[in-house]
Design a protein around this motif. Structure first.
Motif, PDB file in Angstrom:
ATOM      1  N   THR A  18       0.816  -1.217   0.000  1.00 34.01           N
ATOM      2  CA  THR A  18       0.000   0.000   0.000  1.00 34.01           C
ATOM      3  C   THR A  18       0.849   1.267   0.000  1.00 34.01           C
ATOM      4  OG1 THR A  18      -0.081   0.028   2.417  1.00 34.01           O
ATOM      5  CG2 THR A  18      -1.858  -1.138   1.270  1.00 34.01           C
ATOM      6  N   SER A  19       2.162   1.121   0.001  1.00 33.55           N
ATOM      7  CA  SER A  19       3.013   2.301   0.153  1.00 33.55           C
ATOM      8  C   SER A  19       3.449   2.916  -1.158  1.00 33.55           C
ATOM      9  CB  SER A  19       4.239   1.952   0.992  1.00 33.55           C
ATOM     10  OG  SER A  19       4.954   0.889   0.400  1.00 33.55           O
ATOM     11  N   ASN A  20       3.358   2.183  -2.265  1.00 31.71           N
ATOM     12  CA  ASN A  20       3.783   2.783  -3.533  1.00 31.71           C
ATOM     13  C   ASN A  20       2.675   2.731  -4.588  1.00 31.71           C
ATOM     14  OD1 ASN A  20       3.883   0.096  -4.177  1.00 31.71           O
ATOM     15  ND2 ASN A  20       6.113  -0.028  -4.261  1.00 31.71           N
ATOM     16  N   ILE A  21       1.439   2.842  -4.115  1.00 31.66           N
ATOM     17  CA  ILE A  21       0.306   2.899  -5.039  1.00 31.66           C
ATOM     18  C   ILE A  21       0.265   4.280  -5.689  1.00 31.66           C
ATOM     19  CG2 ILE A  21      -2.212   2.903  -5.197  1.00 31.66           C
ATOM     20  CD1 ILE A  21      -2.218   0.870  -2.882  1.00 31.66           C
ATOM     21  N   LEU A  22       0.170   4.296  -7.001  1.00 32.75           N
ATOM     22  CA  LEU A  22       0.119   5.564  -7.722  1.00 32.75           C
ATOM     23  C   LEU A  22      -1.283   6.159  -7.673  1.00 32.75           C
ATOM     24  CD1 LEU A  22       1.820   7.431  -9.660  1.00 32.75           C
ATOM     25  CD2 LEU A  22       0.666   6.225 -11.507  1.00 32.75           C
ATOM     26  N   ALA A  23      -2.286   5.289  -7.857  1.00 31.13           N
ATOM     27  CA  ALA A  23      -3.664   5.773  -7.853  1.00 31.13           C
ATOM     28  C   ALA A  23      -4.613   4.604  -7.657  1.00 31.13           C
ATOM     29  CB  ALA A  23      -3.989   6.475  -9.165  1.00 31.13           C
ATOM     30  N   THR A  24      -5.824   4.920  -7.227  1.00 38.52           N
ATOM     31  CA  THR A  24      -6.883   3.914  -7.184  1.00 38.52           C
ATOM     32  C   THR A  24      -8.058   4.436  -7.991  1.00 38.52           C
ATOM     33  OG1 THR A  24      -7.855   4.841  -5.185  1.00 38.52           O
ATOM     34  CG2 THR A  24      -6.217   3.092  -4.893  1.00 38.52           C
ATOM     35  N   GLU A  25      -8.811   3.533  -8.578  1.00 40.17           N
ATOM     36  CA  GLU A  25      -9.936   3.937  -9.413  1.00 40.17           C
ATOM     37  C   GLU A  25     -11.135   3.046  -9.099  1.00 40.17           C
ATOM     38  OE1 GLU A  25      -9.972   5.432 -13.865  1.00 40.17           O
ATOM     39  OE2 GLU A  25      -9.831   3.253 -13.811  1.00 40.17           O
ATOM     40  N   LYS A  26     -12.239   3.664  -8.707  1.00 40.65           N
ATOM     41  CA  LYS A  26     -13.452   2.907  -8.401  1.00 40.65           C
ATOM     42  C   LYS A  26     -14.300   2.759  -9.661  1.00 40.65           C
ATOM     43  CE  LYS A  26     -13.693   5.446  -4.072  1.00 40.65           C
ATOM     44  NZ  LYS A  26     -14.557   6.351  -3.295  1.00 40.65           N
ATOM     45  N   ALA A  27     -14.998   1.630  -9.761  1.00 40.41           N
ATOM     46  CA  ALA A  27     -15.879   1.434 -10.909  1.00 40.41           C
ATOM     47  C   ALA A  27     -16.999   0.472 -10.524  1.00 40.41           C
ATOM     48  CB  ALA A  27     -15.089   0.883 -12.090  1.00 40.41           C
ATOM     49  N   TYR A  28     -18.115   0.583 -11.226  1.00 37.44           N
ATOM     50  CA  TYR A  28     -19.253  -0.326 -11.065  1.00 37.44           C
ATOM     51  C   TYR A  28     -19.599  -0.820 -12.461  1.00 37.44           C
ATOM     52  CZ  TYR A  28     -19.301   2.234  -6.707  1.00 37.44           C
ATOM     53  OH  TYR A  28     -18.914   2.820  -5.537  1.00 37.44           O
ATOM     54  N   ILE A  29     -19.161  -2.029 -12.797  1.00 39.09           N
ATOM     55  CA  ILE A  29     -19.242  -2.511 -14.168  1.00 39.09           C
ATOM     56  C   ILE A  29     -19.863  -3.908 -14.193  1.00 39.09           C
ATOM     57  CG2 ILE A  29     -17.914  -3.079 -16.234  1.00 39.09           C
ATOM     58  CD1 ILE A  29     -15.698  -1.228 -15.149  1.00 39.09           C
ATOM     59  N   ASN A  30     -20.875  -4.076 -15.031  1.00 42.48           N
ATOM     60  CA  ASN A  30     -21.467  -5.392 -15.279  1.00 42.48           C
ATOM     61  C   ASN A  30     -21.748  -6.176 -13.996  1.00 42.48           C
ATOM     62  OD1 ASN A  30     -21.299  -4.940 -18.078  1.00 42.48           O
ATOM     63  ND2 ASN A  30     -19.198  -5.732 -18.132  1.00 42.48           N
ATOM     64  N   GLY A  31     -22.363  -5.525 -13.054  1.00 39.96           N
ATOM     65  CA  GLY A  31     -22.755  -6.200 -11.831  1.00 39.96           C
ATOM     66  C   GLY A  31     -21.633  -6.409 -10.834  1.00 39.96           C
ATOM     67  N   VAL A  32     -20.533  -5.706 -11.039  1.00 39.90           N
ATOM     68  CA  VAL A  32     -19.383  -5.867 -10.143  1.00 39.90           C
ATOM     69  C   VAL A  32     -18.934  -4.501  -9.627  1.00 39.90           C
ATOM     70  CG1 VAL A  32     -16.960  -6.555 -10.004  1.00 39.90           C
ATOM     71  CG2 VAL A  32     -18.595  -7.963 -11.278  1.00 39.90           C
ATOM     72  N   THR A  33     -18.704  -4.457  -8.333  1.00 42.71           N
ATOM     73  CA  THR A  33     -18.099  -3.279  -7.726  1.00 42.71           C
ATOM     74  C   THR A  33     -16.602  -3.527  -7.621  1.00 42.71           C
ATOM     75  OG1 THR A  33     -20.064  -2.850  -6.400  1.00 42.71           O
ATOM     76  CG2 THR A  33     -18.009  -1.860  -5.645  1.00 42.71           C
ATOM     77  N   PRO A  59     -14.981  -0.481  -2.236  1.00 43.07           N
ATOM     78  CA  PRO A  59     -14.042   0.544  -2.715  1.00 43.07           C
ATOM     79  C   PRO A  59     -13.726   1.610  -1.677  1.00 43.07           C
ATOM     80  CG  PRO A  59     -15.595   0.031  -4.441  1.00 43.07           C
ATOM     81  CD  PRO A  59     -16.085  -0.656  -3.198  1.00 43.07           C
ATOM     82  N   ASP A  60     -14.748   2.183  -1.059  1.00 40.13           N
ATOM     83  CA  ASP A  60     -14.486   3.218  -0.062  1.00 40.13           C
ATOM     84  C   ASP A  60     -13.700   2.657   1.110  1.00 40.13           C
ATOM     85  OD1 ASP A  60     -15.720   5.148  -1.539  1.00 40.13           O
ATOM     86  OD2 ASP A  60     -17.662   4.953  -0.519  1.00 40.13           O
ATOM     87  N   TYR A  61     -14.072   1.435   1.512  1.00 44.93           N
ATOM     88  CA  TYR A  61     -13.397   0.834   2.651  1.00 44.93           C
ATOM     89  C   TYR A  61     -11.931   0.567   2.336  1.00 44.93           C
ATOM     90  CZ  TYR A  61     -12.241  -2.202   6.494  1.00 44.93           C
ATOM     91  OH  TYR A  61     -11.637  -2.741   7.589  1.00 44.93           O
ATOM     92  N   ILE A  62     -11.673   0.038   1.133  1.00 41.15           N
ATOM     93  CA  ILE A  62     -10.291  -0.286   0.753  1.00 41.15           C
ATOM     94  C   ILE A  62      -9.428   0.968   0.714  1.00 41.15           C
ATOM     95  CG2 ILE A  62      -8.856  -1.077  -1.179  1.00 41.15           C
ATOM     96  CD1 ILE A  62     -11.210  -3.078  -1.750  1.00 41.15           C
ATOM     97  N   VAL A  63      -9.964   2.022   0.133  1.00 39.68           N
ATOM     98  CA  VAL A  63      -9.192   3.267   0.060  1.00 39.68           C
ATOM     99  C   VAL A  63      -8.894   3.788   1.472  1.00 39.68           C
ATOM    100  CG1 VAL A  63      -9.223   5.664  -0.709  1.00 39.68           C
ATOM    101  CG2 VAL A  63     -10.035   3.852  -2.233  1.00 39.68           C
ATOM    102  N   GLU A  64      -9.903   3.717   2.340  1.00 41.03           N
ATOM    103  CA  GLU A  64      -9.674   4.143   3.729  1.00 41.03           C
ATOM    104  C   GLU A  64      -8.613   3.261   4.404  1.00 41.03           C
ATOM    105  OE1 GLU A  64     -13.251   4.247   5.966  1.00 41.03           O
ATOM    106  OE2 GLU A  64     -14.249   5.661   4.623  1.00 41.03           O
ATOM    107  N   ALA A  65      -8.678   1.960   4.119  1.00 43.90           N
ATOM    108  CA  ALA A  65      -7.709   1.043   4.741  1.00 43.90           C
ATOM    109  C   ALA A  65      -6.299   1.297   4.227  1.00 43.90           C
ATOM    110  CB  ALA A  65      -8.120  -0.401   4.461  1.00 43.90           C
ATOM    111  N   ILE A  66      -6.188   1.618   2.942  1.00 43.30           N
ATOM    112  CA  ILE A  66      -4.867   1.939   2.382  1.00 43.30           C
ATOM    113  C   ILE A  66      -4.291   3.161   3.097  1.00 43.30           C
ATOM    114  CG2 ILE A  66      -3.698   2.849   0.327  1.00 43.30           C
ATOM    115  CD1 ILE A  66      -5.605   1.019  -1.330  1.00 43.30           C
ATOM    116  N   MET A  67      -5.128   4.162   3.302  1.00 38.72           N
ATOM    117  CA  MET A  67      -4.677   5.362   4.018  1.00 38.72           C
ATOM    118  C   MET A  67      -4.278   5.005   5.451  1.00 38.72           C
ATOM    119  SD  MET A  67      -4.783   7.683   1.806  1.00 38.72           S
ATOM    120  CE  MET A  67      -5.542   8.065   0.238  1.00 38.72           C
TER     121      MET A  67
END
Lengths: 95, 180
Positions: A18-33, A59-67
């Motif tokens: 989690t220390s060298n992540i450049l970016a995260t991107e959330k999406a909701y596609i074809n029945g998948v979060t 997604p929100d939880y993962i981003v919070e956990a990464i932080m």
């Protein structure tokens, strides 16, 4: 400082950096979060953490956990959030 | 500071490619098994289809008898000397994802590596034993990450930590980097 986060997918443990992540991107596609983790400008090697269903909380939880894993108040290099199969939020698949 | 974790898999003494097939034999034209010190008791690791085969007889420079041979032409292989180890250091900061899986009956730890090219790299660290249950594999990966954590929080000099064993009597048998 290098940090890792523990996740559980279908009962199996995995860890990702989690220390060298450049970016995260959330999406909701074809029945998948999903949340895509990107480590470089060409998006490789990255991966997508998926939760089946479009109303997922992961997604929100993962981003919070990464932080949280990168917080200076978290002194261990391996962060273990409460992210388990069968509960919300959860990870069903990684691609 | 970039820390390294130095795994100690078994020493690789020869590599090659299978050129023809025969029951219970490894045939690789162009190899020099005797000259390279291959002996009975060493093992062949089939890189193309991850599996270990004990060597039962060194027939010639290009032919080995192996127990339970399952090679096909063009399979890449490596020969390991079980009595010796070698370094397989990995820069911890470059690791993006850590998984453990069973492939062809072997258990391996897979480290996806961050590199700045269009080709992804992965370090595979193979264990000889097949760990059938999820809880066994989870114990392996937790210990693996505990070693990484210990490396990162400790003042090792030159910032490298040597590890050679895992729970459940597992050892690091073979490490190699592949593209994915």
């Amino acid at each position: 400082m290098t940090k890792f986060m523990k996740i559980e997918v279908n009962g199996s443990y995995e860890y990702f950096n989690t220390s060298n992540i450049l970016a995260t991107e959330k999406a909701y596609i074809n029945g998948v979060t999903q949340v895509e983790i990107m480590y470089s400008s060409i998006k490789n090697p990255g991966f997508k953490l998926q939760e089946f269903g479009t109303s997922g909380k992961s997604p929100d939880y993962i981003v919070e956990a990464i932080m949280a894993s990168n917080s200076t108040s978290h002194t261990s290099n391996v962060y273990i959030p409460e992210l388990k199969q069968g509960s919300q939020p959860r990870i069903d698949n990684i691609v | 500071m970039a820390g390294y974790i130095d795994f100690k898999p078994k020493k690789q003494i020869a590599t090659g490619t299978v050129t023809s097939t025969s029951s219970s034999q490894l045939i690789a034209a162009g190899s020099a098994f005797i000259s390279q010190g291959v002996e009975v008791g060493d093992v062949v690791f089939n890189i193309s289809s991850p599996e270990f085969f004990p060597i039962t007889n060194v027939v010639s420079e290009t032919v080995l008898d192996v127990d339970g041979s399952s090679f096909t032409s063009s399979n890449a292989f490596s020969i390991l000397k079980l009595s010796e180890t070698e370094s397989f250091p990995v820069q911890i900061d470059s690791i993006t994802r850590v998984q453990v899986s069973n492939i062809q009956g072997e258990t391996m730890v897979s480290l996806t590596l961050r590199i700045d090219t269009a080709v992804n790299a992965r370090a595979l660290i193979v264990l000889k034993n097949s760990l059938a249950t999820v809880s066994e594999r989870n114990a392996i990966i937790d210990q693996f990450m505990a070693d990484i954590n210990e490396t990162l929080i400790s003042s090792y000099n030159p910032s490298a930590r040597v590890v050679s064993s895992l729970p459940l009597s597992n050892e690091y048998m073979f490490g190699h980097v592949t593209t994915v």
